[in-house]
Design a protein around this motif. Structure first.
Motif, PDB file in Angstrom:
ATOM      1  N   LEU A 126      -5.373  10.859   1.643  1.00 27.08           N
ATOM      2  CA  LEU A 126      -6.668  11.705   1.387  1.00 27.08           C
ATOM      3  C   LEU A 126      -7.796  10.647   1.038  1.00 27.08           C
ATOM      4  O   LEU A 126      -8.852  11.193   2.291  1.00 27.08           O
ATOM      5  CB  LEU A 126      -6.791  12.574   0.220  1.00 27.08           C
ATOM      6  CG  LEU A 126      -7.021  12.919   0.177  1.00 27.08           C
ATOM      7  CD1 LEU A 126      -7.083  14.705   0.405  1.00 27.08           C
ATOM      8  CD2 LEU A 126      -7.441  13.738  -2.119  1.00 27.08           C
ATOM      9  N   THR A 127      -7.765   9.101   0.634  1.00 29.80           N
ATOM     10  CA  THR A 127      -8.819   9.136   0.774  1.00 29.80           C
ATOM     11  C   THR A 127      -9.632   8.220   2.381  1.00 29.80           C
ATOM     12  O   THR A 127     -10.043   8.418   2.750  1.00 29.80           O
ATOM     13  CB  THR A 127      -8.493   7.012   0.502  1.00 29.80           C
ATOM     14  OG1 THR A 127      -8.231   7.880  -1.500  1.00 29.80           O
ATOM     15  CG2 THR A 127     -10.083   6.291  -0.108  1.00 29.80           C
ATOM     16  N   SER A 179     -11.616  10.689  -5.053  1.00 29.04           N
ATOM     17  CA  SER A 179     -10.266  10.208  -4.224  1.00 29.04           C
ATOM     18  C   SER A 179      -9.877   8.619  -4.782  1.00 29.04           C
ATOM     19  O   SER A 179      -9.035   8.116  -4.829  1.00 29.04           O
ATOM     20  CB  SER A 179     -10.163  10.425  -2.768  1.00 29.04           C
ATOM     21  OG  SER A 179     -10.792   9.629  -2.133  1.00 29.04           O
ATOM     22  N   VAL A 180     -11.102   7.596  -5.202  1.00 26.70           N
ATOM     23  CA  VAL A 180     -11.446   6.822  -4.942  1.00 26.70           C
ATOM     24  C   VAL A 180     -11.511   6.318  -6.747  1.00 26.70           C
ATOM     25  O   VAL A 180     -12.122   5.001  -6.963  1.00 26.70           O
ATOM     26  CB  VAL A 180     -11.613   5.403  -4.577  1.00 26.70           C
ATOM     27  CG1 VAL A 180     -11.800   5.931  -2.674  1.00 26.70           C
ATOM     28  CG2 VAL A 180     -13.734   5.977  -4.591  1.00 26.70           C
ATOM     29  N   LYS A 240     -10.852   3.365  -9.020  1.00 25.98           N
ATOM     30  CA  LYS A 240     -11.168   2.385  -9.158  1.00 25.98           C
ATOM     31  C   LYS A 240     -12.324   1.676  -9.311  1.00 25.98           C
ATOM     32  O   LYS A 240     -12.475   0.525 -10.094  1.00 25.98           O
ATOM     33  CB  LYS A 240     -11.561   2.124  -7.399  1.00 25.98           C
ATOM     34  CG  LYS A 240     -10.633   2.505  -6.760  1.00 25.98           C
ATOM     35  CD  LYS A 240      -9.066   1.343  -6.265  1.00 25.98           C
ATOM     36  CE  LYS A 240      -9.739   0.120  -5.425  1.00 25.98           C
ATOM     37  NZ  LYS A 240      -8.924  -0.886  -5.216  1.00 25.98           N
ATOM     38  N   LEU A 241     -13.401   3.042 -10.065  1.00 27.98           N
ATOM     39  CA  LEU A 241     -13.743   2.724 -10.858  1.00 27.98           C
ATOM     40  C   LEU A 241     -13.648   2.111 -12.480  1.00 27.98           C
ATOM     41  O   LEU A 241     -14.614   0.958 -12.735  1.00 27.98           O
ATOM     42  CB  LEU A 241     -15.034   3.799 -11.176  1.00 27.98           C
ATOM     43  CG  LEU A 241     -16.361   3.618 -11.897  1.00 27.98           C
ATOM     44  CD1 LEU A 241     -17.079   3.015 -10.878  1.00 27.98           C
ATOM     45  CD2 LEU A 241     -16.813   5.270 -12.259  1.00 27.98           C
ATOM     46  N   PHE A 242     -12.878   2.056 -12.806  1.00 29.91           N
ATOM     47  CA  PHE A 242     -12.587   1.998 -13.775  1.00 29.91           C
ATOM     48  C   PHE A 242     -11.844   0.607 -13.974  1.00 29.91           C
ATOM     49  O   PHE A 242     -10.308   0.887 -15.015  1.00 29.91           O
ATOM     50  CB  PHE A 242     -11.606   3.027 -14.511  1.00 29.91           C
ATOM     51  CG  PHE A 242     -13.033   3.976 -14.504  1.00 29.91           C
ATOM     52  CD1 PHE A 242     -13.585   4.183 -15.875  1.00 29.91           C
ATOM     53  CD2 PHE A 242     -12.932   5.394 -14.055  1.00 29.91           C
ATOM     54  CE1 PHE A 242     -14.587   4.916 -15.991  1.00 29.91           C
ATOM     55  CE2 PHE A 242     -13.644   6.019 -14.159  1.00 29.91           C
ATOM     56  CZ  PHE A 242     -14.998   5.844 -15.166  1.00 29.91           C
ATOM     57  N   GLU A 243     -10.996   0.335 -12.772  1.00 25.86           N
ATOM     58  CA  GLU A 243     -10.496  -1.083 -13.065  1.00 25.86           C
ATOM     59  C   GLU A 243     -10.149  -1.985 -14.194  1.00 25.86           C
ATOM     60  O   GLU A 243     -11.396  -2.519 -14.387  1.00 25.86           O
ATOM     61  CB  GLU A 243     -10.030  -1.960 -10.999  1.00 25.86           C
ATOM     62  CG  GLU A 243      -9.424  -1.051 -10.469  1.00 25.86           C
ATOM     63  CD  GLU A 243      -9.642  -2.433  -8.888  1.00 25.86           C
ATOM     64  OE1 GLU A 243      -9.215  -2.342  -8.106  1.00 25.86           O
ATOM     65  OE2 GLU A 243     -11.147  -3.102  -9.625  1.00 25.86           O
ATOM     66  N   ASP A 268      -3.813  -0.686  -3.779  1.00 21.71           N
ATOM     67  CA  ASP A 268      -5.085  -0.585  -4.480  1.00 21.71           C
ATOM     68  C   ASP A 268      -4.909   0.606  -5.882  1.00 21.71           C
ATOM     69  O   ASP A 268      -6.226   0.701  -6.062  1.00 21.71           O
ATOM     70  CB  ASP A 268      -5.671   0.293  -3.452  1.00 21.71           C
ATOM     71  CG  ASP A 268      -6.163  -0.876  -2.132  1.00 21.71           C
ATOM     72  OD1 ASP A 268      -6.034  -2.177  -1.785  1.00 21.71           O
ATOM     73  OD2 ASP A 268      -5.752  -0.535  -0.837  1.00 21.71           O
ATOM     74  N   HIS A 269      -3.857   1.155  -5.971  1.00 14.53           N
ATOM     75  CA  HIS A 269      -3.619   1.669  -6.708  1.00 14.53           C
ATOM     76  C   HIS A 269      -4.242   3.052  -7.508  1.00 14.53           C
ATOM     77  O   HIS A 269      -5.017   3.464  -7.915  1.00 14.53           O
ATOM     78  CB  HIS A 269      -4.146   0.801  -8.298  1.00 14.53           C
ATOM     79  CG  HIS A 269      -3.090  -0.367  -8.630  1.00 14.53           C
ATOM     80  ND1 HIS A 269      -1.901  -0.622  -8.341  1.00 14.53           N
ATOM     81  CD2 HIS A 269      -3.354  -1.461  -9.057  1.00 14.53           C
ATOM     82  CE1 HIS A 269      -1.199  -1.424  -9.003  1.00 14.53           C
ATOM     83  NE2 HIS A 269      -2.255  -2.276  -9.172  1.00 14.53           N
TER      84      HIS A 269
END
Ligand SMILES: Nc1nc2c(c(=O)[nH]1)N[C@H]1C(S)=C(S)[C@@H](COP(=O)(O)O)O[C@H]1N2
Ligand SMILES: [Mo]
Length: 432
Positions: free
Chosen positions: A32-33, A113-114, A117-120, A218-219
């Protein structure tokens, strides 16, 4: 490679979005990303190209133009903006603005969709990881900044310290630098992800049959996916329908014709009732302090030629007695709207140049009766003056210009950004 001490990276994430299990959508994942990313790749590249063209069309570097304070980067990309085809700016800027609006849902879809990743966690794993995250900050921050400043500008709600042109241009360079790095790093992944599923299959899969993707490095894929409430097809449909809606309610402002009536989200001030003058008005005469007595019988046009020569002063009656030329040209504003072709009649600027004693000018400095403000003066380039259709227009659609469209006289030049078609002209200075 610098490594964060083990003890630190083994601190468990705080509860909430920093836990991977918090993000449970089963459709989130590389495919989707990559799908949204591939659309943005094409769209953003086109926006950057049309944006630079728009900047170039403003003749940066020539004095007194709204963009001439943006010097440092303005010389990176410079050629003489042409006057052919006459609709060039209408198309490039219409594409720039309409595409920008239509891409908003795609950008939101991509960011959604990502978002994990902001909260890695941990926020920083290594130096390389830190640099990657900072570049993402520039990428996302740059994109949001460009979209927000652009939208605020077209909505006449620009509230930033500094000129829109300069900020939007500098922001674009920062954003594009981050964009190129990002695409460079992600392109192979994007291609692989797009190949991992066939579009035909995605479009055939309903909610009940929607399965998460296999875990990815990339989780993006949730470790504990919830039951699907929307298929990938549904997500794409939602974004697509939103973009289409935005297109339908805005694109008419640049396309014109009957589609103009659909552009309810892009309304522009116009006196439809005023007949031949019934097309969009950017700024009204009263708004910028043009008084009726200045535009009456006492109005004069002053032509300046070579230094030391006597200025030529002309009344409107004298101008009307000169050979007139007619051109069908649109006003195409940086905000994306266009008036469509109007029939302008007046005196070719090159005839006025010859009269002033500068038959082959390198530039023309135009001044308006309007006092102050970025739009009250402009410098046009020699090639713009020399096009036969470049006019000091006195009438539009066979009647006198209305006060709001620049009576007694205004500039109209093919392929010129609207803002450089100065209204209520009082002085013309031709430079050899
Ligand atoms: N003197 C003066 N000229 C001006 C402006 C202005 O504010 N003052 N607005 C410009 C802009 S931004 C545009 S798009 C066109 C719009 O012309 P119109 O109002 O006749 O449609 O005029 C240009 N000429
Ligand atoms: Mo404009």
């Amino acid at each position: 490679m610098v490594r964060v001490p083990r003890s630190l990276s083994s601190v468990p994430p705080p509860p909430g979005p920093f836990r991977r299990s918090f993000w449970r959508s089963p459709i989130r994942g590389p495919w989707l990303t990559a799908f949204f990313g591939s659309i943005l790749l094409v769209g953003v590249t086109l926006m950057f190209a049309t944006g630079l063209l728009s900047y170039d069309a403003y003749n940066p570097g020539l004095g007194h133009n709204a963009t001439d304070r943006g010097h440092h980067l303005s010389h990176v990309f410079l050629f003489d903006w042409p006057t052919h085809p006459y609709w060039l700016y209408r198309v490039t800027q219409g594409v720039h603005v309409t595409l920008g609006l239509v891409l908003i849902p795609v950008l939101l879809g991509k960011l959604w969709s990502v978002i994990p990743k902001l909260f890695e966690w941990p926020p920083v794993r290594s130096l390389a990881h830190m640099i990657e995250r900072l570049s993402l900050l520039l990428l996302v921050g740059g994109a949001v900044f460009e979209f927000v400043t652009g939208i605020m500008n077209i909505q006449y709600f620009y509230r930033f310290p500094g000129s829109f042109y300069v900020l939007h241009l500098y922001g674009a360079w920062v954003f594009m630098a981050a964009f190129v790095v990002h695409v460079g790093m992600k392109f192979p992944k994007m291609v692989r992800a797009l190949r991992s599923r066939r579009m035909r299959d995605v479009l055939r899969t309903d909610v009940a049959h929607t399965e998460p993707e296999p875990p990815d490095p990339d989780h993006l894929v949730s470790p504990s996916p919830a039951r699907p409430t929307m298929s990938r097809r549904g997500a794409i449909g939602l974004v697509g329908a939103s973009s289409l809606t935005v297109f339908v309610v805005t694109a008419g402002q640049s396309i014109g014709g009957w589609t103009r009536h659909l552009a309810v989200l892009a309304p522009r001030d116009a006196d439809i009732s005023s007949g031949p003058n019934g097309f969009q008005i950017n700024k009204r005469a009263a708004q910028v302090g043009i008084k009726p007595e200045e535009t009456g019988a006492s109005w004069r046009l002053t032509l300046h030629g070579p230094p030391g020569s006597h200025p030529i002063v002309m009344s409107r009656a004298q101008l009307l007695a000169m050979p007139q030329h007619t051109a069908h040209l649109p006003i195409a504003c940086v905000e994306g709207w266009s008036s469509g072709n109007q029939k302008w009649t007046g005196i070719p600027l090159r005839d006025l140049a010859t009269m002033a004693g500068v038959p082959d000018p390198s530039s023309l400095y135009v001044q308006s009766l309007q006092k102050g403000g970025e739009f009250s003066r402009v410098t046009l380039r020699g090639n713009q003056v020399m096009n036969l259709d470049s006019l000091l227009a006195l009438t539009v659609n066979d009647v006198d210009l209305s006060m709001d469209h620049g009576f007694p006289a205004r500039i109209i030049v093919p392929a010129n950004p609207g803002v450089h078609n100065t209204k209520w002209v009082s002085q013309l200075t031709f430079m050899a």
